[in-house]
Design a protein around this motif. Structure first.
Motif, PDB file in Angstrom:
ATOM      1  N   ILE A 110       0.837  -1.205   0.000  1.00 28.97           N
ATOM      2  CA  ILE A 110       0.000   0.000   0.000  1.00 28.97           C
ATOM      3  C   ILE A 110       0.873   1.258   0.000  1.00 28.97           C
ATOM      4  N   SER A 205      -6.193   2.058   3.677  1.00 29.09           N
ATOM      5  CA  SER A 205      -6.418   1.742   2.258  1.00 29.09           C
ATOM      6  C   SER A 205      -7.144   2.884   1.557  1.00 29.09           C
ATOM      7  N   PHE A 249      -6.300  -1.911  -4.664  1.00 28.66           N
ATOM      8  CA  PHE A 249      -7.037  -1.232  -3.599  1.00 28.66           C
ATOM      9  C   PHE A 249      -8.520  -1.580  -3.581  1.00 28.66           C
ATOM     10  N   LEU A 252      -9.214  -4.469  -1.234  1.00 32.01           N
ATOM     11  CA  LEU A 252      -8.874  -4.096   0.149  1.00 32.01           C
ATOM     12  C   LEU A 252      -9.958  -3.226   0.771  1.00 32.01           C
TER      13      LEU A 252
END
Length: 312
Positions: A110, A205, A249, A252
């Motif tokens: 990330i 996130s 992403f 997530l």
């Protein structure tokens, strides 16, 4: 009276319960894992051995490939091995260790993707200052900060989970140990822990995703003043980064930016995030990047010449 900790192992229910389909799933995931390891290893070796791929972008890309390779290796081998085991167990300590390592590499990725967006922003929006801003020391520090950020994030997730009491049942409806399925098994109120997961995993996130989107919007707006050739090259590079950001992403945010409820889609979304995405990253970066493809061709020619001379 507080429930006692008497669970010493967990049973992973896995992702494929049909015995007829298990050999197919086994072959599928073996091929994906091999492609992930070889693809990311190829990028690392190419960047390390190419004199043309010395810019910060490729420095970060090689680390991203290393993290992807490790991220996939935490879950894929266990998933593959479990297709031929009737009772898929993992010890309590092994489960917590897997949870820590998954979030360590996931968190590092990330932050690394966010760093890569910053690098592209400086390269495209402040090209005259690029070499003075993105020095070797700065690049190394940003990579180190990504590792530290991943470690802190993972440590928080692990400490949240390890302090919960597990007194049975011990069946995890997943193929690896993650926070949400474990919260479901804890024999205590997990509301606060669930909210901490949202703050820690979900918000990190989301915030990084928003930062990434804003940075790429600024980059795309700044390209209006560029020549058609410069715009084409910058768009090609940014398109690769944006594609990776979306496919990484998206799952997530779906998994962690919500209360600790379990959806039937969770396992498939997680498979995409932990196993498919690490394989796609090297494909995305190489298919749209002529410099990487040329460096790979030169590396291939060098290896062929080396082996042919060795045989003779």
């Amino acid at each position: 009276m507080e429930p006692t900790q008497n669970v010493t192992e967990f049973i992973l229910l896995g992702i494929c319960h049909n015995e007829m389909l298990q050999p197919v799933c086994f072959v599928f995931f073996v091929l994906i894992y091999i492609a992930t390891v070889l693809g990311n290893l190829l990028i690392i070796v190419t960047v390390k051995n190419s004199e043309y791929l010395k810019s910060p972008m490729y420095f970060f890309l090689s680390y991203l490939s290393f993290v992807d390779m490790c991220f996939s290796s935490v879950t894929a081998p266990k998933l593959i091995a479990d297709f031929f085991v009737e009772r898929r167990t993992i010890s309590f300590d092994g489960c917590i260790a897997q949870l820590f390592v998954v979030h360590f590499f996931g968190g590092t990725e990330i932050f690394l993707l966010t760093v890569m967006a910053y690098d592209r922003y400086i390269a495209i929006c402040k090209p005259l200052h690029y070499t003075t801003i993105m020095t070797g020391y700065v690049c190394g520090s940003l990579v180190m900060a990504s590792w530290v950020g991943g470690f802190v994030h993972s440590l928080v997730q692990t400490l949240l989970t390890i302090q919960l009491p597990f007194c049975g049942p011990n069946e995890i409806d997943h193929y690896f140990c993650d926070v949400q399925p474990l919260l479901k098994l804890a024999c205590t109120d997990t509301y606060l822990a669930g909210m901490m997961v949202i703050v820690n995993s979900g918000m990190i996130s989301l915030i990084c995703f928003v930062v990434l989107v804003v940075s790429y919007v600024v980059i795309l707006v700044s390209l209006k003043t560029r020549s058609s050739e410069g715009r084409r090259k910058a768009l090609s590079t940014c398109a690769s980064h944006i594609a990776v950001v979306i496919i990484f992403f998206g799952p997530l945010i779906f998994m962690y930016l919500r209360p600790s409820t379990i959806f039937s889609e969770d396992k498939m979304v997680t498979v995409f995030s932990t196993i498919i995405t690490p394989m796609l990253n090297p494909l995305i970066y190489t298919l749209r990047n002529e410099e990487v493809k040329n460096a790979m061709r030169k590396l291939g020619m060098m290896l062929r010449n080396y082996f042919s001379s060795s045989l003779h």
